[in-house]
Design an enzyme around this catalytic site. Structure first.
Site, mmCIF file in Angstrom:
data_model
loop_
_atom_site.group_PDB
_atom_site.id
_atom_site.type_symbol
_atom_site.label_atom_id
_atom_site.label_comp_id
_atom_site.label_asym_id
_atom_site.label_seq_id
_atom_site.Cartn_x
_atom_site.Cartn_y
_atom_site.Cartn_z
ATOM 1 N N LYS A 170 -0.629 -10.234 7.802
ATOM 2 C CA LYS A 170 -0.408 -8.865 8.249
ATOM 3 C C LYS A 170 -1.758 -8.284 8.623
ATOM 4 C CE LYS A 170 0.944 -4.200 6.852
ATOM 5 N NZ LYS A 170 1.242 -3.277 5.726
ATOM 6 N N SER A 227 0.830 -1.209 0.000
ATOM 7 C CA SER A 227 0.000 0.000 0.000
ATOM 8 C C SER A 227 0.860 1.253 0.000
ATOM 9 C CB SER A 227 -0.931 -0.004 1.218
ATOM 10 O OG SER A 227 -1.770 -1.133 1.197
#
Length: 345
Positions: free
Chosen positions: A187, A60
């Site tokens: 994650k 990201s």
């Protein structure tokens, strides 16, 4: 030492995925053209890796959704070449590549391309475009299909804010960990500490590893990683394994120090007070910087390290006034002072 193996016609190394802290590396762009700034990217990769921080490429923070397939592969190749030719060598450092896309088919394609380019592991987020139509079974099938087709181990990326609100619960993650031997970790950018503790408790049982071995010798431990470093100390005490955190781009030595100090405190309680103190500094900075987004991290890198630049549009750069407020914020100042203290000479 890593072992040399044949990989896609090239000489490669076996690189185990170990507990630690990892940085989602930004993609840097030339201001005039928005083309990749590869020299800056390479320099930053080495800076972070030399501090003992692991690497995530095209996550990201790396603006993966702003990159073409070829650009993603190029960044992996550049990072791998830089690590392998660094002095001292960083050939042992693995690369985790973000390969999530809109469909299962494209995600598998990106994962295979990442492996071909030199990635050792993939981290995969589900697309949120059709979030309302993806029930529990569809989500589970997504990671099953991707992991079974992937030539490299796959990590689950649970980030509701970037996936249309899709938020995997601990039950489905534990099921995938038990049933899919090519899934190597998770994650949790949902920030749910209870979820992290439940998953960590499940996978840390000695019977888990014995009953559910991983396919790859490089991923024998199912890693449970936070998506922020503001709760690194409690997560390690809950049997989790570290974090993937954007703050490690700005203060890699400090974040590594926090991980090492907390790891030592697990067996030496005299280290706990120092770990808690440093955690407080990091936790305050993590929230302040996270609220500024990708543009804020790049602004801070530009001001403190001389590089960073701006995101690709439509993301906007941090305006000068807002950037100055960020740079002089007490939480950021405290973090930068710590980084100077622990910076390796």
């Amino acid at each position: 030492m890593p072992t040399s193996i044949a990989f896609n016609g090239h000489s490669a190394q076996t690189r185990p995925l170990l507990p630690g802290v990892f940085a989602p590396i930004p993609a840097f762009f030339l201001p005039e053209t928005e083309e990749l700034d590869l020299p800056t990217f390479e320099s930053h990769v080495l800076r972070v890796a030399n501090a003992g921080i692991g690497l995530v490429i095209s996550g990201s923070m790396g603006e993966a959704h702003h990159l073409t397939h070829e650009e993603r592969a190029t960044l992996i190749r550049i990072a791998r070449h830089a690590l392998d030719h660094a002095q001292p060598s960083l050939v042992h450092v693995p690369i985790i590549a973000g390969t999530g896309a809109g469909s299962t088919k494209e995600t598998i394609q990106l994962t295979k391309e990442a492996a071909q380019a030199g990635a050792d592991f993939a981290i995969v987020i589900a697309s949120g475009y059709f979030a309302g139509a993806l029930d529990r079974q569809a989500l589970k099938e997504f990671w099953v299909d991707v992991s079974q087709a992937s030539p490299i181990p796959v990590m689950i990326y649970n980030y509701p804010g970037a996936a249309g609100g899709l938020d995997l619960d601990s039950d489905i993650i534990e099921e995938l960990a038990r049933e899919q031997d090519n899934i190597c970790g998770v994650k949790l950018t949902c920030g749910n500490v209870g979820k992290l503790a439940r998953i960590a408790a499940a996978v840390s049982e000695p019977s888990f590893t014995k009953s559910h071995p991983r396919r790859s010798k490089n991923a024998q431990t199912f890693l449970v990683l936070g998506g922020f470093c503001d709760f690194l100390v409690p997560s390690l005490f809950a049997n989790a394994h570290g974090a993937i955190t954007g703050l490690a781009n700005l203060a890699p030595n400090t974040i590594r120090r926090l991980f090492d100090l907390t790891s030592s405190a697990l067996s030496d309680p005299s280290k706990l007070a120092a770990a808690q103190e440093l955690q407080g500094i990091v936790a305050h900075a993590d929230r302040t910087v996270a609220l500024s987004g990708i543009a804020g991290t790049k602004y801070l890198l530009q001001q403190t390290s001389g590089y960073g630049g701006v995101p690709r549009k439509p993301l906007r750069a941090t305006e000068a006034r807002a950037g100055e407020v960020l740079l002089t914020h007490a939480n950021v100042v405290a973090l930068l002072e710590e980084e100077e203290k622990w910076k390796k000479v």
